[in-house]
Design a protein around this motif. Structure first.
Motif, PDB file in Angstrom:
ATOM      1  N   ASN A 443      27.357 121.481  16.168  1.00 37.58           N
ATOM      2  CA  ASN A 443      27.381 122.862  15.672  1.00 37.58           C
ATOM      3  C   ASN A 443      28.147 123.809  16.584  1.00 37.58           C
ATOM      4  OD1 ASN A 443      25.940 122.585  13.218  1.00 37.58           O
ATOM      5  ND2 ASN A 443      24.012 122.484  14.340  1.00 37.58           N
ATOM      6  N   LYS A 450      24.410 117.947  23.029  1.00 34.56           N
ATOM      7  CA  LYS A 450      23.446 118.120  21.937  1.00 34.56           C
ATOM      8  C   LYS A 450      23.371 116.891  21.037  1.00 34.56           C
ATOM      9  CE  LYS A 450      22.962 122.120  23.702  1.00 34.56           C
ATOM     10  NZ  LYS A 450      21.892 122.292  24.688  1.00 34.56           N
ATOM     11  N   GLN A 482      20.406 114.471  17.562  1.00 27.23           N
ATOM     12  CA  GLN A 482      20.647 115.882  17.284  1.00 27.23           C
ATOM     13  C   GLN A 482      19.342 116.635  17.067  1.00 27.23           C
ATOM     14  OE1 GLN A 482      23.503 115.464  14.054  1.00 27.23           O
ATOM     15  NE2 GLN A 482      25.246 115.595  15.458  1.00 27.23           N
ATOM     16  N   HIS A 483      18.408 116.037  16.355  1.00 27.76           N
ATOM     17  CA  HIS A 483      17.125 116.693  16.107  1.00 27.76           C
ATOM     18  C   HIS A 483      16.260 116.728  17.362  1.00 27.76           C
ATOM     19  CE1 HIS A 483      17.472 115.560  11.550  1.00 27.76           C
ATOM     20  NE2 HIS A 483      18.357 116.452  11.940  1.00 27.76           N
ATOM     21  N   ALA A 486      17.389 119.281  19.904  1.00 29.29           N
ATOM     22  CA  ALA A 486      17.012 120.638  19.506  1.00 29.29           C
ATOM     23  C   ALA A 486      15.567 120.938  19.893  1.00 29.29           C
ATOM     24  CB  ALA A 486      17.210 120.817  18.002  1.00 29.29           C
ATOM     25  N   TRP A 531      18.814 122.420  13.489  1.00 28.70           N
ATOM     26  CA  TRP A 531      20.187 121.942  13.318  1.00 28.70           C
ATOM     27  C   TRP A 531      20.812 122.488  12.036  1.00 28.70           C
ATOM     28  CZ3 TRP A 531      22.948 119.428  16.951  1.00 28.70           C
ATOM     29  CH2 TRP A 531      24.216 118.986  16.574  1.00 28.70           C
TER      30      TRP A 531
END
Length: 605
Positions: A443, A450, A482-483, A486, A531
């Motif tokens: 992102n 990330k 990615q999750h 976060a 995300w």
């Protein structure tokens, strides 16, 4: 609330007004805090189409519920804003001691809006919050700024976050620094702070972060600390050699970019490795607050005395990527970058872009004025240009715009090694293709941290995966990273804690601190919400997925010339459609309304 205080400092730089807002546990249960809280506030309060360098852009500095506790690596904060380098969301992360002090003062976040005509710094001492004149500080480097503030308040224990001259001059890859050498580095957050004329935030606190069950929490903390210390990386390689333990590992696997990614190995990598640093320059380790790893380095050079760093990324960016080998020169360049307030990855990437443009004769001597030619391997050029970029002098003014804008100006966009205008870090994805998909879909652009697929593809965490496997299993692992990242960011912990811990461990820590009974799946759903919220922000800001979820042409079409990955390219076009599908997105990379409703994001549609 436990963990979070439920308090946000709001500062309007245009009017000078300061107020304390409250936020609820209901919001915390959906977003946790820090990075999650930041994107929630941006979507709720700001049009993603605003100009990054404008009074309308918000700068959010937020700690997590585990920041300032004894949770292992509980030192982190995130800076969330719209990037002046990319035009999209950025969330830059830093450790050290500043964030823990913010929590000790009784606050979870600071939201800065508006813009002042004169410089100020924000002073926070528990319940006392005020803006103070920073005119004497304007133009000072980071160590000078911190020393001045400590003297002014007669308190050596004040923790200082701020910007250097690069942020004041709106260099598009200026960082926000804390504790002098710790950086929230990527995508120009320092320029946003500089535009608002906020030089620094000085904090002193005396409170204790509350957890739901202190006895249970300490038992969980001890268990997780022991797991990290028993891990061969978290308790072995990182404490012994710092993050630069990766130099030899990544080089041997053929992923260590040389001369702006023209090659993927560097003949003299050992000379700039963590092992070489220990032998020649290391004085001691320096951990962040509550960190059992202690990967930070304190080095000594005859020319500058003691300094902190450099980290692995900085060694590569200021070394191999520019064809530079001399470790002493790299350490000194890193010290200069910290003092001026630069993101070293983008600094090195921009200079490497300039060097290849000059090598290809797209930048000519007459374009440079009286500046020395930017040639690969020239350490004197490196040190010279750092100062000129920070001050936006001469050709340094063009470099201050970042590698993408420089390459475009000289008709050499194919020589910019970045994604969404953000310079790539120290891993050639032609040797780890899942990592390449991570670059393309991140992102905030060309970011590794990330979605750190180097862990499974090279290091074997949480399991070893073949670097050139591009199956759905690999893509699902990327999505998991990615999750989970976060969640780790939003909790206020460091990604290096994954060298020992995994999703179940973070669930234990958060539940014990917050008094919740969430499952692993509940926390990963929060990570998915964060995300997708960041992706939604970018889409609203103008992201064109099929054009911008990509990699530099070199990495897609030019095979690695030699080494373990000889002949390889990144097969992104085979992976990207399946990534969209596995995420539940549309074929064009947009998010369907049904997915937004599933994640509780319908209020932002």
């Amino acid at each position: 609330m436990f963990g979070n205080w439920g308090k946000i400092i709001r500062v309007d730089m245009s009017s000078g007004n300061i107020k304390i807002d409250e936020w609820s546990e209901e919001v915390a249960r959906k977003w946790i805090g820090s990075r999650g809280l930041g994107i929630y506030l941006l979507l709720k309060e700001m049009d993603p189409r605003v100009e990054p360098l404008s009074a309308e852009n918000r700068l959010i500095i937020a700690a997590g519920p585990l920041t300032g506790t004894s949770a292992p690596t509980g030192a982190r904060y995130n800076v969330i804003t719209k990037s002046p380098l990319t035009g999209y969301i950025t969330f830059s992360n830093s450790g050290g001691y500043w964030a823990a002090e913010l929590k000790r003062a009784g606050y979870d976040a600071i939201v800065v809006e508006g813009a002042s005509e004169r410089p100020y710094y924000l002073f926070i001492h528990d319940d006392h919050v005020e803006l103070r004149d920073a005119t004497p500080l304007w133009g000072l480097k980071m160590s000078e700024t911190e020393s001045w503030i400590k003297r002014q308040h007669n308190d050596p224990n004040i923790k200082v976050l701020g910007i250097g001259p690069a942020g004041e001059k709106l260099v598009r890859f200026a960082s926000i620094m804390n504790d002098v050498h710790r950086a929230a580095g990527r995508a120009g957050v320092g320029a946003v702070m500089g535009f608002k004329k906020l030089k620094a935030i000085a904090v002193r606190g005396s409170k204790t972060v509350r957890v739901a069950d202190p006895e249970k929490f300490m038992l969980v903390v001890r268990e997780k600390v022991n797991k990290i210390r028993s891990d061969p990386v978290g308790g072995g390689g990182l404490p012994k050699f710092g993050t630069s333990v990766l130099v030899n590992i990544i080089n041997e696997n053929g992923l260590y970019p040389y001369k702006n990614f023209q090659e993927s190995q560097f003949q003299y990598a050992y000379d700039q490795s963590g092992e070489a640093m220990v032998k020649k320059y290391l004085v001691k380790n320096k951990p962040c607050f509550a960190c059992p790893i202690g990967c930070g380095r304190v080095n000594r050079l005859p020319t500058i005395g003691e300094t902190e760093g450099p980290e692995y990324e900085s060694i590569w960016a200021l070394g191999s990527n520019m064809g530079i080998n001399d470790l002493a020169s790299i350490i000194e360049a890193n010290h200069m970058a910290d003092e001026y307030g630069f993101d070293t990855i983008s600094l090195g990437g921009t200079l490497a872009t300039a060097m290849e443009l000059y090598e290809k004769k797209l930048i000519k001597d007459e374009d440079l004025g009286d500046f020395p030619p930017p040639r690969f391997g020239n350490t004197e050029v490196l040190h010279y240009y750092i100062e000129k970029i920070a001050k936006r002098e001469g050709f340094g003014d063009l470099l201050a715009e970042g590698g993408y804008r420089l390459a475009k100006r000289f008709n050499g966009e194919q020589y910019f090694m970045g994604v969404k205008k953000l310079e790539l870090p120290a891993y050639d994805p032609r040797g780890a293709e899942g990592h390449g998909l991570g670059y393309a879909t991140n992102n905030r652009g060309g970011c590794h941290i990330k979605n750190y697929m180097i862990s499974p593809e090279i290091l074997g965490y949480p399991k070893k995966m073949e670097p050139h496997d591009i199956s759905d299993d690999k893509i699902n692992m990327l999505i998991l990273f990615q999750h989970l990242t976060a969640v780790i960011d939003s909790a206020g912990l460091c990604l290096f804690s994954t060298f020992g811990l995994w999703a179940d461990d973070y669930t234990d820590l958060l539940n014990a601190a917050l008094g919740w009974n969430y499952s692993i799946e509940d926390y990963l759903k929060i990570g998915e919400r964060i995300w997708n919220a960041e992706r939604l922000f970018n889409l609203k800001a103008g992201l064109k997925p099929l054009e911008e979820d990509t990699l530099p042409k070199r990495l897609l079409e030019e095979p690695v010339p030699s080494g373990p990955n000889k002949g390889r390219v990144v097969r992104l076009r085979e992976m990207l459609p399946r990534y969209y599908k596995l995420r539940g997105w549309n074929e064009d990379g947009t998010i369907p309304v049904e997915k937004l409703r599933e994640l509780g994001l319908e209020e932002f549609v």
